[in-house]
Design a protein around this motif. Sequence first.
Motif, short mmCIF file in Angstrom:
data_model
loop_
_atom_site.label_atom_id
_atom_site.label_comp_id
_atom_site.label_asym_id
_atom_site.label_seq_id
_atom_site.Cartn_x
_atom_site.Cartn_y
_atom_site.Cartn_z
N ASP A 47 25.61 -0.64 -10.02
CA ASP A 47 24.50 -1.61 -10.08
C ASP A 47 24.94 -3.02 -10.43
OD1 ASP A 47 25.09 -1.30 -12.77
OD2 ASP A 47 23.24 -0.21 -13.24
N TYR A 48 26.19 -3.21 -10.86
CA TYR A 48 26.57 -4.53 -11.36
C TYR A 48 26.96 -5.52 -10.26
CZ TYR A 48 31.46 -2.82 -11.03
OH TYR A 48 32.66 -2.31 -10.61
N ILE A 49 27.28 -5.05 -9.07
CA ILE A 49 27.75 -5.98 -8.04
C ILE A 49 26.63 -6.90 -7.58
CG2 ILE A 49 28.61 -6.17 -5.67
CD1 ILE A 49 30.43 -3.83 -6.21
N ARG A 50 25.44 -6.34 -7.30
CA ARG A 50 24.31 -7.18 -6.92
C ARG A 50 24.03 -8.22 -8.01
NH1 ARG A 50 18.36 -5.78 -4.80
NH2 ARG A 50 19.32 -3.77 -4.28
N LYS A 51 24.01 -7.78 -9.27
CA LYS A 51 23.70 -8.67 -10.39
C LYS A 51 24.71 -9.80 -10.50
CE LYS A 51 21.57 -4.91 -13.04
NZ LYS A 51 21.73 -3.99 -14.20
N MET A 52 25.99 -9.48 -10.30
CA MET A 52 27.03 -10.50 -10.43
C MET A 52 27.00 -11.49 -9.27
SD MET A 52 30.22 -8.37 -12.11
CE MET A 52 31.15 -9.84 -12.58
N ILE A 53 26.67 -11.00 -8.07
CA ILE A 53 26.53 -11.92 -6.93
C ILE A 53 25.38 -12.89 -7.18
CG2 ILE A 53 25.88 -12.08 -4.49
CD1 ILE A 53 27.42 -9.47 -4.02
N ILE A 54 24.25 -12.37 -7.65
CA ILE A 54 23.10 -13.23 -7.95
C ILE A 54 23.44 -14.22 -9.06
CG2 ILE A 54 20.75 -13.20 -8.92
CD1 ILE A 54 20.30 -10.57 -7.41
#
Length: 388
Positions: A350-357
């Motif tokens: 779940d962290y990849i979307r959050k880090m891209i944003i």
Amino acid sequence: MRKLTLIGALFLLFLGLNAQNGVKMGAASTGEYFPMLKGKRIAVMSNHTGMVGNEHLVDMLVRNKFNVVAIFSPEHGFRGDADAGEHVKSTVDEKTGIPIKSLYDGKDQKPSPESMALFDIMLIDIQDVGLRFYTYYITMVRLMDVCAQYGKKMIVLDRPNPNGHYVDGPILDMKYKSGVGWLPIPVVHGMTMGELALMVNGEKWLPEGKICDLTVVKCKNYTHQTLYELPVAPSPNLPNMKAIYLYPSTCLFEGTVVSLGRGTDFPFQVYGHPQLKDYYRFTFTPRSVAGAKNPPLLNQKCYGVDLREVPDKQIWAREFDLSYVIDAYKKLNMGDPFFTSFFEKLVGVDYIRKMIIAGKSADEIKKMWRNDVQKFKQQRKPYLLYEE
């Protein structure tokens, strides 16, 4: 001098012969598994990639008078021409008359009890491309489960992994387990189907810790650094080696609003969207074609990036590369709606979307899974059949 010239000539001859011989598929080592098939009822899980030279494995077995009673077909069907995820009906092989049992018919993707009663030994021979979200290995693991349940032997006829020269990407958080992610492995796991099967047994990843009666027939003249070029496209939207090398990274667009070129002649080798017109001159328009009957952004003119001229060495150096998705995300400037719920199933965390944003770079995000990759490399070592 003559002696040196002769030695040099012999050395060049050896190199030529070695190059001609090349990698030998597991299926070609018939002396290793034919004896196990004598007097047995045989099921084969394969598709159009299951070639032994110029002959399909099924045809070779029939020619050698073995009792092939069923063919099990994976995603894309036995002939490899169905869309991704498309339901495929069970049918009969026209050439041999052998029943084809589809494992992608919209049901539970496992053989029925009636189908399991038909055979004694299951042969697996299919070309994988080494990605966690490529479904052929999932089909194999499901078959391992039912073979263990019903006491059937499985023989994996191994094939090279064209992305087998590296390991990269986050390990699947099992809360995102799905039809595009089945095992706690990185996006690019660097293993062959045979090695994965051994790891599934060794790590007791089958339900209830079941163990499948398994034999792997190895490839010959192959190491994990062998850059093996596939002679047959493994599925409709991976038509060439450029697509296969880019696939780990560009497949992530499946979990976004961006097209990766399904419905064109160059799927997984481009990306684009109608709203990127101000940024790019390159265009493509997804159409309804065989293998992509209803692609994303159907009949819409997309502006974007053509990756077909990117050198292979550059792709290999970047490995699992988030920079393409980050580029499109920034330019479309639509925030979270850029992503779909499918994105987490593909990346597995779940962290990849959050880090891209949050504006993190591809290299910053990659640091998040670096230690996990090293741990996985150690974990898989006992199951490797080929030199790293």
